[in-house]
Design a protein around this motif. Structure first.
Motif, PDB file in Angstrom:
ATOM      1  N   LYS A  66       0.620  -1.283   0.186  1.00  0.00           N
ATOM      2  CA  LYS A  66      -0.012  -0.334   0.391  1.00  0.00           C
ATOM      3  C   LYS A  66       0.673   1.231  -0.459  1.00  0.00           C
ATOM      4  O   LYS A  66       0.701   2.221  -1.188  1.00  0.00           O
ATOM      5  CB  LYS A  66      -0.826   0.371   1.026  1.00  0.00           C
ATOM      6  CG  LYS A  66      -1.739   1.421   1.062  1.00  0.00           C
ATOM      7  CD  LYS A  66      -2.754   1.037   2.349  1.00  0.00           C
ATOM      8  CE  LYS A  66      -4.112   2.656   2.616  1.00  0.00           C
ATOM      9  NZ  LYS A  66      -4.924   1.955   4.030  1.00  0.00           N
ATOM     10  N   GLY A  67       2.397   1.425   0.697  1.00  0.00           N
ATOM     11  CA  GLY A  67       2.953   2.542   1.194  1.00  0.00           C
ATOM     12  C   GLY A  67       3.580   2.258  -0.061  1.00  0.00           C
ATOM     13  O   GLY A  67       3.299   3.039  -0.975  1.00  0.00           O
ATOM     14  N   ASN A  68       4.292   1.173  -0.956  1.00  0.00           N
ATOM     15  CA  ASN A  68       4.535   1.664  -1.916  1.00  0.00           C
ATOM     16  C   ASN A  68       3.356   2.219  -3.590  1.00  0.00           C
ATOM     17  O   ASN A  68       4.014   3.347  -4.592  1.00  0.00           O
ATOM     18  CB  ASN A  68       4.959   0.145  -2.322  1.00  0.00           C
ATOM     19  CG  ASN A  68       6.882  -0.097  -1.707  1.00  0.00           C
ATOM     20  OD1 ASN A  68       6.522   0.666  -0.874  1.00  0.00           O
ATOM     21  ND2 ASN A  68       6.622  -1.443  -1.999  1.00  0.00           N
ATOM     22  N   ALA A  69       2.433   1.495  -3.898  1.00  0.00           N
ATOM     23  CA  ALA A  69       1.510   1.947  -4.357  1.00  0.00           C
ATOM     24  C   ALA A  69       0.933   3.504  -4.342  1.00  0.00           C
ATOM     25  O   ALA A  69       1.269   4.524  -5.105  1.00  0.00           O
ATOM     26  CB  ALA A  69       0.224   0.859  -4.208  1.00  0.00           C
ATOM     27  N   ALA A  90       0.971   4.627   5.612  1.00  0.00           N
ATOM     28  CA  ALA A  90       0.951   3.360   5.404  1.00  0.00           C
ATOM     29  C   ALA A  90       2.255   2.588   6.061  1.00  0.00           C
ATOM     30  O   ALA A  90       2.502   1.235   6.632  1.00  0.00           O
ATOM     31  CB  ALA A  90       0.652   3.369   3.865  1.00  0.00           C
ATOM     32  N   TYR A  91       3.081   3.002   6.165  1.00  0.00           N
ATOM     33  CA  TYR A  91       4.929   2.799   6.304  1.00  0.00           C
ATOM     34  C   TYR A  91       4.636   3.369   7.947  1.00  0.00           C
ATOM     35  O   TYR A  91       5.306   2.176   8.232  1.00  0.00           O
ATOM     36  CB  TYR A  91       5.834   3.668   5.565  1.00  0.00           C
ATOM     37  CG  TYR A  91       6.010   2.976   4.080  1.00  0.00           C
ATOM     38  CD1 TYR A  91       6.467   2.206   3.598  1.00  0.00           C
ATOM     39  CD2 TYR A  91       5.761   5.201   2.641  1.00  0.00           C
ATOM     40  CE1 TYR A  91       6.097   1.784   2.409  1.00  0.00           C
ATOM     41  CE2 TYR A  91       6.350   4.042   2.339  1.00  0.00           C
ATOM     42  CZ  TYR A  91       6.447   3.071   1.460  1.00  0.00           C
ATOM     43  OH  TYR A  91       6.538   2.796  -0.227  1.00  0.00           O
ATOM     44  N   GLN A  92       3.872   3.556   8.165  1.00  0.00           N
ATOM     45  CA  GLN A  92       3.795   3.918  10.107  1.00  0.00           C
ATOM     46  C   GLN A  92       3.211   2.997  10.648  1.00  0.00           C
ATOM     47  O   GLN A  92       3.458   2.372  11.822  1.00  0.00           O
ATOM     48  CB  GLN A  92       3.682   5.199  10.209  1.00  0.00           C
ATOM     49  CG  GLN A  92       4.514   6.263  10.365  1.00  0.00           C
ATOM     50  CD  GLN A  92       4.271   7.210  10.583  1.00  0.00           C
ATOM     51  OE1 GLN A  92       2.983   8.121  10.201  1.00  0.00           O
ATOM     52  NE2 GLN A  92       4.555   8.712  11.360  1.00  0.00           N
ATOM     53  N   ASP A  93       2.503   3.044   9.548  1.00  0.00           N
ATOM     54  CA  ASP A  93       1.645   1.433  10.435  1.00  0.00           C
ATOM     55  C   ASP A  93       1.875   0.359  10.918  1.00  0.00           C
ATOM     56  O   ASP A  93       1.742  -0.365  11.517  1.00  0.00           O
ATOM     57  CB  ASP A  93       0.076   1.942   9.394  1.00  0.00           C
ATOM     58  CG  ASP A  93      -0.957   2.737   9.790  1.00  0.00           C
ATOM     59  OD1 ASP A  93      -0.803   3.246  11.447  1.00  0.00           O
ATOM     60  OD2 ASP A  93      -1.557   2.726   9.257  1.00  0.00           O
ATOM     61  N   LEU A  94       3.120   0.488   9.143  1.00  0.00           N
ATOM     62  CA  LEU A  94       3.739  -1.034   9.197  1.00  0.00           C
ATOM     63  C   LEU A  94       4.837  -1.278  10.405  1.00  0.00           C
ATOM     64  O   LEU A  94       4.638  -2.285  10.607  1.00  0.00           O
ATOM     65  CB  LEU A  94       4.163  -1.261   7.806  1.00  0.00           C
ATOM     66  CG  LEU A  94       5.348  -2.174   6.780  1.00  0.00           C
ATOM     67  CD1 LEU A  94       5.114  -2.301   5.480  1.00  0.00           C
ATOM     68  CD2 LEU A  94       6.388  -1.991   7.553  1.00  0.00           C
ATOM     69  N   ILE A  95       5.749   0.168  10.425  1.00  0.00           N
ATOM     70  CA  ILE A  95       6.430  -0.360  11.510  1.00  0.00           C
ATOM     71  C   ILE A  95       5.844  -0.753  12.868  1.00  0.00           C
ATOM     72  O   ILE A  95       6.136  -1.288  14.020  1.00  0.00           O
ATOM     73  CB  ILE A  95       7.608   0.970  11.526  1.00  0.00           C
ATOM     74  CG1 ILE A  95       8.643   0.868  10.119  1.00  0.00           C
ATOM     75  CG2 ILE A  95       8.311   0.676  12.680  1.00  0.00           C
ATOM     76  CD1 ILE A  95       9.083   2.481  10.069  1.00  0.00           C
ATOM     77  N   ALA A  96       4.415   0.342  12.796  1.00  0.00           N
ATOM     78  CA  ALA A  96       4.264  -0.595  14.147  1.00  0.00           C
ATOM     79  C   ALA A  96       3.291  -1.455  14.668  1.00  0.00           C
ATOM     80  O   ALA A  96       3.764  -1.896  15.661  1.00  0.00           O
ATOM     81  CB  ALA A  96       3.023   0.995  14.416  1.00  0.00           C
ATOM     82  N   GLN A 109      12.743  -0.900   5.023  1.00  0.00           N
ATOM     83  CA  GLN A 109      12.707  -0.535   4.088  1.00  0.00           C
ATOM     84  C   GLN A 109      11.615   0.737   3.860  1.00  0.00           C
ATOM     85  O   GLN A 109      11.230   1.194   3.500  1.00  0.00           O
ATOM     86  CB  GLN A 109      11.898  -1.780   3.016  1.00  0.00           C
ATOM     87  CG  GLN A 109      13.135  -2.484   2.205  1.00  0.00           C
ATOM     88  CD  GLN A 109      12.236  -3.747   1.851  1.00  0.00           C
ATOM     89  OE1 GLN A 109      12.406  -3.687   0.667  1.00  0.00           O
ATOM     90  NE2 GLN A 109      12.417  -4.541   2.213  1.00  0.00           N
ATOM     91  N   ALA A 110      10.728   0.556   4.463  1.00  0.00           N
ATOM     92  CA  ALA A 110       9.461   1.459   4.990  1.00  0.00           C
ATOM     93  C   ALA A 110      10.522   2.535   5.916  1.00  0.00           C
ATOM     94  O   ALA A 110      10.090   3.570   5.189  1.00  0.00           O
ATOM     95  CB  ALA A 110       9.165   0.984   6.170  1.00  0.00           C
TER      96      ALA A 110
END
Length: 422
Positions: A66-69, A90-96, A109-110
């Motif tokens: 999602k972040g990449n898109a 999206a990247y922040q949610d991923l890291i969390a 990567q995020a």
């Protein structure tokens, strides 16, 4: 038997859900790989509800794609600002999410992408402010701060940029946040010129810089002391209150600031400026005297007193302060520039008086008197402008002003000599 059936059915449902989301993620990845970022977002948005019951690993993968898109869409200038911020979210949610599980397959990567986004936001903000899109620039700076709250300088710049945009409510909100953080902005910066590219590099510590200077890779080290911005913050808060007609709140804001920071002399100037704005000249003069008593030889303070006096149209006081600065620090460029500008203010009145005159003998006599007064005024600025050009030869505005003075006085040789250096 019945309850066992329910458990089996539930497990089957979770399995089906997981399988469905995996397919959606694969489809989105393929669309992204094919350069169809908008299609990837459509697929992921439709599958969003599936993430609630998905395994943590799949949630992370979902958010990564999602972040990449969103980032790809932003890079393609499709709702660039909006999609850049959505990518960061999206990247922040991923890291969390990966932090909770203790696994970090995509976090590195995020984090790299978030750093890239922060850079884009800050550079975008700079570009916006260059074309007077201050509101957009302020929002980008604030979003950059939200991505890395340790960099409080971005919060400060966001607030200042909102002031330039005349969005005082947003500026006040951010200034209050800075006050709550007890932000001062006081810092020491270290620089040295890289011998390879002749560019000046920034260093976080003097040790790092000096080590490279000793190694011979860098030269011309310099240190820049950045004064506290706390006074400016409280000043802007007070001025916003004044703008909103809340004078009592403005006075309280500065008073509270001085109590909290009794050694911060800039706050005396802030309070003095506030009383100047509200036409309370008695209190203004009292505060000016207090500031001078505390720091009689502080050139920055005395210079600012000159600026405030000039704003109050008290030119005699302003000249006195600028002259004192030159005496204490003969290399204080802005004192020479402001002194010249102060003297040149009278030219407008002289020109207006000249334009009102007729062609009678009496008027011609008055005209010649005014002409000489204008020429004397120009001559009085030359020493200050010459010194300012000497101290800051790259300042085109000052050089052009001096050229205009030379031209008006028909000082051809001086004009040509200066023109040749520009």
């Amino acid at each position: 038997m019945k309850s066992r059936y329910v458990i089996i059915a539930s497990a089957l449902f979770l399995s089906v859900t997981s399988f469905a989301q995996k397919n959606e993620i694969k489809a989105a990845e393929k669309a992204l790989k094919d350069g169809k970022s908008d299609e990837a977002i459509t697929i992921l948005t439709a599958a969003e509800y599936l993430t609630a019951n998905a395994p943590d690993a799949e949630k992370a993968q979902f958010l990564f794609v999602k972040g990449n898109a969103y980032l790809d869409l932003s890079n393609k200038k499709v709702d660039a600002d909006k999609n850049l911020i959505l990518a960061a979210k999206a990247y922040q949610d991923l890291i969390a999410a990966e932090k909770v599980t203790g696994k970090s397959k995509y976090s590195a990567q995020a984090a790299t992408s978030i750093a890239e986004i922060r850079g884009k936001l800050i550079n975008g903000a700079i570009d916006d402010t260059k074309v007077d899109k201050n509101a957009q620039g302020a929002e980008k700076l604030y979003q950059a701060y939200l991505l890395e709250k340790k960099d409080t300088i971005n919060l400060y710049y966001a607030a200042s940029t909102y002031v330039n945009a005349k969005d005082y409510d947003s500026a006040l909100k951010l200034y209050k946040e800075l006050k709550d953080l007890n932000y001062s902005g006081k810092a020491t910066y270290y620089y040295a010129v890289n011998k390879v590219n002749s560019q000046e590099d920034f260093f976080t510590t003097a040790v790092d810089r000096d080590r490279l200077v000793k190694m011979g890779t860098h030269e011309k080290p310099r240190t820049e002391n950045v004064p506290s911005k706390r006074g400016e913050i409280y000043k802007n808060v007070a001025l916003i209150y004044v703008q909103q007609g809340k004078v009592d709140e403005a006075k309280k804001a500065v008073s509270d600031a001085r109590k909290a920071n009794p050694e911060d002399t800039s706050l005396i100037l802030t309070e003095a400026n506030l009383y100047l704005e509200t036409k309370d000249m008695d209190t203004y003069k009292k505060l000016i005297s207090e500031a001078l008593t505390k720091n009689p030889n502080d050139v920055d303070l005395i210079f600012n007193l000159g600026v405030i006096s000039a704003q109050a149209k008290n030119n005699a006081e302003a000249e006195k302060f600028y002259a004192k600065v030159m005496e204490l620090n003969p290399k204080y460029t802005n004192a020479y520039i402001n002194m010249a500008a102060l003297k040149l203010e009278d030219e407008k009145n002289i020109i207006e008086a000249m334009n009102k005159l007729g062609t009678s003998a009496d008027d011609m006599k008055k005209y010649n008197t005014l002409k000489k007064k204008r020429e004397d005024l120009f001559r009085s600025t030359i020493p200050y402008l010459v010194k300012a050009v000497e101290l800051d030869p790259k300042n085109q505005d000052v050089s052009k002003t001096l050229l205009n003075v030379y031209s008006a006085l028909e000082m051809t040789a001086e004009y040509k000599a200066l023109k040749a250096k520009m």
